[in-house]
Design a protein around this motif. Structure first.
Motif, PDB file in Angstrom:
ATOM      1  N   GLU A 220     -34.487  80.455  10.502  1.00 19.74           N
ATOM      2  CA  GLU A 220     -35.608  80.289  11.412  1.00 19.74           C
ATOM      3  C   GLU A 220     -36.895  80.710  10.709  1.00 19.74           C
ATOM      4  OE1 GLU A 220     -34.859  82.061  15.257  1.00 19.74           O
ATOM      5  OE2 GLU A 220     -32.723  81.595  15.075  1.00 19.74           O
ATOM      6  N   PRO A 221     -38.023  80.077  11.049  1.00 16.99           N
ATOM      7  CA  PRO A 221     -39.285  80.362  10.362  1.00 16.99           C
ATOM      8  C   PRO A 221     -39.663  81.845  10.318  1.00 16.99           C
ATOM      9  CG  PRO A 221     -39.526  78.419  11.724  1.00 16.99           C
ATOM     10  CD  PRO A 221     -38.161  78.987  12.020  1.00 16.99           C
ATOM     11  N   ASP A 222     -39.445  82.586  11.406  1.00 20.15           N
ATOM     12  CA  ASP A 222     -39.823  84.004  11.389  1.00 20.15           C
ATOM     13  C   ASP A 222     -38.925  84.808  10.446  1.00 20.15           C
ATOM     14  OD1 ASP A 222     -37.742  83.611  13.315  1.00 20.15           O
ATOM     15  OD2 ASP A 222     -38.140  85.600  14.142  1.00 20.15           O
ATOM     16  N   GLN A 223     -37.649  84.434  10.355  1.00 18.27           N
ATOM     17  CA  GLN A 223     -36.745  85.107   9.408  1.00 18.27           C
ATOM     18  C   GLN A 223     -37.202  84.839   7.974  1.00 18.27           C
ATOM     19  OE1 GLN A 223     -33.364  82.838  10.843  1.00 18.27           O
ATOM     20  NE2 GLN A 223     -32.275  84.730  11.345  1.00 18.27           N
ATOM     21  N   ILE A 224     -37.553  83.591   7.691  1.00 20.43           N
ATOM     22  CA  ILE A 224     -37.999  83.217   6.352  1.00 20.43           C
ATOM     23  C   ILE A 224     -39.300  83.936   6.012  1.00 20.43           C
ATOM     24  CG2 ILE A 224     -38.888  81.300   4.958  1.00 20.43           C
ATOM     25  CD1 ILE A 224     -36.636  79.590   6.170  1.00 20.43           C
ATOM     26  N   ASP A 225     -40.220  84.024   6.967  1.00 21.22           N
ATOM     27  CA  ASP A 225     -41.482  84.740   6.727  1.00 21.22           C
ATOM     28  C   ASP A 225     -41.224  86.199   6.374  1.00 21.22           C
ATOM     29  OD1 ASP A 225     -42.932  82.455   7.216  1.00 21.22           O
ATOM     30  OD2 ASP A 225     -43.527  83.029   9.251  1.00 21.22           O
ATOM     31  N   ARG A 226     -40.293  86.835   7.080  1.00 24.06           N
ATOM     32  CA  ARG A 226     -39.960  88.235   6.791  1.00 24.06           C
ATOM     33  C   ARG A 226     -39.343  88.366   5.402  1.00 24.06           C
ATOM     34  NH1 ARG A 226     -36.598  90.390  11.691  1.00 24.06           N
ATOM     35  NH2 ARG A 226     -36.491  92.230  10.369  1.00 24.06           N
ATOM     36  N   MET A 227     -38.495  87.402   5.026  1.00 22.72           N
ATOM     37  CA  MET A 227     -37.864  87.432   3.711  1.00 22.72           C
ATOM     38  C   MET A 227     -38.908  87.238   2.612  1.00 22.72           C
ATOM     39  SD  MET A 227     -34.970  87.865   2.276  1.00 22.72           S
ATOM     40  CE  MET A 227     -34.032  87.518   0.812  1.00 22.72           C
ATOM     41  N   LEU A 228     -39.822  86.297   2.803  1.00 25.17           N
ATOM     42  CA  LEU A 228     -40.873  86.061   1.803  1.00 25.17           C
ATOM     43  C   LEU A 228     -41.740  87.302   1.634  1.00 25.17           C
ATOM     44  CD1 LEU A 228     -41.910  82.404   2.678  1.00 25.17           C
ATOM     45  CD2 LEU A 228     -40.702  83.178   0.627  1.00 25.17           C
ATOM     46  N   ALA A 229     -42.043  87.994   2.723  1.00 28.15           N
ATOM     47  CA  ALA A 229     -42.829  89.227   2.643  1.00 28.15           C
ATOM     48  C   ALA A 229     -42.083  90.266   1.813  1.00 28.15           C
ATOM     49  CB  ALA A 229     -43.123  89.764   4.043  1.00 28.15           C
ATOM     50  N   TRP A 230     -40.766  90.399   2.044  1.00 29.13           N
ATOM     51  CA  TRP A 230     -39.959  91.349   1.259  1.00 29.13           C
ATOM     52  C   TRP A 230     -39.924  90.933  -0.210  1.00 29.13           C
ATOM     53  CZ3 TRP A 230     -35.727  90.841  -1.857  1.00 29.13           C
ATOM     54  CH2 TRP A 230     -35.177  92.031  -2.321  1.00 29.13           C
TER      55      TRP A 230
ATOM     56  N   VAL B 224     -36.668  84.328 -10.992  1.00 24.41           N
ATOM     57  CA  VAL B 224     -35.567  84.237 -10.039  1.00 24.41           C
ATOM     58  C   VAL B 224     -35.885  83.094  -9.078  1.00 24.41           C
ATOM     59  CG1 VAL B 224     -34.440  85.390  -8.091  1.00 24.41           C
ATOM     60  CG2 VAL B 224     -34.856  86.654 -10.199  1.00 24.41           C
ATOM     61  N   LEU B 225     -34.897  82.226  -8.849  1.00 22.72           N
ATOM     62  CA  LEU B 225     -35.043  81.095  -7.941  1.00 22.72           C
ATOM     63  C   LEU B 225     -34.144  81.324  -6.737  1.00 22.72           C
ATOM     64  CD1 LEU B 225     -36.265  78.211  -7.576  1.00 22.72           C
ATOM     65  CD2 LEU B 225     -34.178  77.342  -8.632  1.00 22.72           C
ATOM     66  N   ALA B 226     -34.672  81.040  -5.549  1.00 21.32           N
ATOM     67  CA  ALA B 226     -33.877  81.208  -4.330  1.00 21.32           C
ATOM     68  C   ALA B 226     -34.089  80.012  -3.411  1.00 21.32           C
ATOM     69  CB  ALA B 226     -34.269  82.491  -3.598  1.00 21.32           C
ATOM     70  N   LEU B 227     -33.070  79.740  -2.609  1.00 21.76           N
ATOM     71  CA  LEU B 227     -33.167  78.742  -1.551  1.00 21.76           C
ATOM     72  C   LEU B 227     -32.847  79.466  -0.255  1.00 21.76           C
ATOM     73  CD1 LEU B 227     -33.471  75.523  -1.289  1.00 21.76           C
ATOM     74  CD2 LEU B 227     -31.092  75.682  -0.595  1.00 21.76           C
ATOM     75  N   LEU B 228     -33.788  79.471   0.677  1.00 16.44           N
ATOM     76  CA  LEU B 228     -33.631  80.165   1.945  1.00 16.44           C
ATOM     77  C   LEU B 228     -33.519  79.158   3.072  1.00 16.44           C
ATOM     78  CD1 LEU B 228     -36.593  82.693   1.533  1.00 16.44           C
ATOM     79  CD2 LEU B 228     -34.229  82.992   0.759  1.00 16.44           C
ATOM     80  N   GLN B 229     -32.581  79.386   3.969  1.00 15.93           N
ATOM     81  CA  GLN B 229     -32.458  78.556   5.165  1.00 15.93           C
ATOM     82  C   GLN B 229     -32.364  79.470   6.378  1.00 15.93           C
ATOM     83  OE1 GLN B 229     -28.968  76.067   4.456  1.00 15.93           O
ATOM     84  NE2 GLN B 229     -30.301  74.393   3.868  1.00 15.93           N
TER      85      GLN B 229
ATOM     86  N   PRO C 144     -32.464  76.460  17.700  1.00 12.16           N
ATOM     87  CA  PRO C 144     -33.708  77.019  17.137  1.00 12.16           C
ATOM     88  C   PRO C 144     -34.190  76.218  15.937  1.00 12.16           C
ATOM     89  CG  PRO C 144     -31.827  78.472  16.708  1.00 12.16           C
ATOM     90  CD  PRO C 144     -31.341  77.367  17.580  1.00 12.16           C
ATOM     91  N   LEU C 145     -35.480  76.296  15.680  1.00 11.47           N
ATOM     92  CA  LEU C 145     -36.078  75.622  14.536  1.00 11.47           C
ATOM     93  C   LEU C 145     -35.451  76.151  13.254  1.00 11.47           C
ATOM     94  CD1 LEU C 145     -38.218  73.516  13.944  1.00 11.47           C
ATOM     95  CD2 LEU C 145     -39.890  75.340  13.797  1.00 11.47           C
ATOM     96  N   PHE C 146     -35.188  75.260  12.326  1.00 14.61           N
ATOM     97  CA  PHE C 146     -34.464  75.596  11.114  1.00 14.61           C
ATOM     98  C   PHE C 146     -35.234  75.066   9.921  1.00 14.61           C
ATOM     99  CE2 PHE C 146     -31.100  74.995   7.961  1.00 14.61           C
ATOM    100  CZ  PHE C 146     -30.333  76.138   8.135  1.00 14.61           C
ATOM    101  N   GLU C 147     -35.541  75.931   8.958  1.00  8.03           N
ATOM    102  CA  GLU C 147     -36.297  75.526   7.779  1.00  8.03           C
ATOM    103  C   GLU C 147     -35.503  75.786   6.508  1.00  8.03           C
ATOM    104  OE1 GLU C 147     -40.023  77.600   7.590  1.00  8.03           O
ATOM    105  OE2 GLU C 147     -40.971  76.263   9.028  1.00  8.03           O
ATOM    106  N   THR C 148     -35.831  75.039   5.453  1.00 10.97           N
ATOM    107  CA  THR C 148     -35.298  75.279   4.114  1.00 10.97           C
ATOM    108  C   THR C 148     -36.487  75.467   3.191  1.00 10.97           C
ATOM    109  OG1 THR C 148     -33.358  73.909   4.552  1.00 10.97           O
ATOM    110  CG2 THR C 148     -33.895  74.330   2.245  1.00 10.97           C
ATOM    111  N   VAL C 149     -36.487  76.592   2.468  1.00 12.56           N
ATOM    112  CA  VAL C 149     -37.607  76.932   1.599  1.00 12.56           C
ATOM    113  C   VAL C 149     -37.084  77.302   0.218  1.00 12.56           C
ATOM    114  CG1 VAL C 149     -39.566  78.502   1.237  1.00 12.56           C
ATOM    115  CG2 VAL C 149     -39.001  77.718   3.543  1.00 12.56           C
ATOM    116  N   LYS C 150     -37.657  76.679  -0.817  1.00 12.46           N
ATOM    117  CA  LYS C 150     -37.345  77.029  -2.209  1.00 12.46           C
ATOM    118  C   LYS C 150     -38.381  78.047  -2.651  1.00 12.46           C
ATOM    119  CE  LYS C 150     -38.227  74.187  -5.665  1.00 12.46           C
ATOM    120  NZ  LYS C 150     -38.157  73.046  -6.598  1.00 12.46           N
TER     121      LYS C 150
END
Length: 93
Positions: free
Chosen positions: A53-63, A46-51, A3-9
Motif C-alpha cells: 500500500e502507498p503509505d507502507q511504501i512511503d514509510r519504507m522509503l523514509a527508512w 542496493v536495488l529493491a523492489l517494494l510492493q 486496498p491500493l497496491f503499488e510496485t516501486v523500484k
C-alpha cells in the motif's frame, strides 16, 4: 474493495553494502507487511523492489534514506512500476 497496491523500484547508493543494509531492509519490510526483494549490485549500490500500500511504501522509503546505523546513504531513487507479478513475501536475493 481491495486496498491500493503499488510496485516501486528503489536504488540506494552510498555505503550500503557490508553494513547489514539488506538484512535490515528485509526486517523492516516484514514489519510493514511489504512484498518484494532486495539485492546488492556490482557497483556497490542496493536495488529493491517494494510492493504494498502507498503509505507502507512511503514509510519504507523514509527508512531507506537512513538505513541501519552503520550505513551512509548518499541517495535513494525510486520509480513506480506497472507490475503484473505480485510477490508472496519479501526476501533478500
Amino acid at each position: 474493495m481491495e486496498p491500493l497496491f503499488e510496485t516501486v523500484k528503489v536504488l540506494v547508493t552510498g555505503k550500503v553494502q557490508g553494513v547489514s543494509y539488506r538484512h535490515s531492509t528485509v526486517r523492516m519490510a516484514h514489519q510493514l507487511k511489504l512484498r518484494g526483494w532486495v539485492q546488492n549490485q556490482g557497483d556497490g549500490s542496493v536495488l529493491a523492489l517494494l510492493q504494498g500500500e502507498p503509505d507502507q511504501i512511503d514509510r519504507m522509503l523514509a527508512w531507506m534514506r537512513s538505513g541501519p546505523p552503520a550505513a551512509r546513504v548518499q541517495d535513494v531513487v525510486s520509480e513506480t512500476l506497472a507490475a503484473e507479478k505480485r510477490y508472496e513475501g519479501f526476501q533478500q536475493l
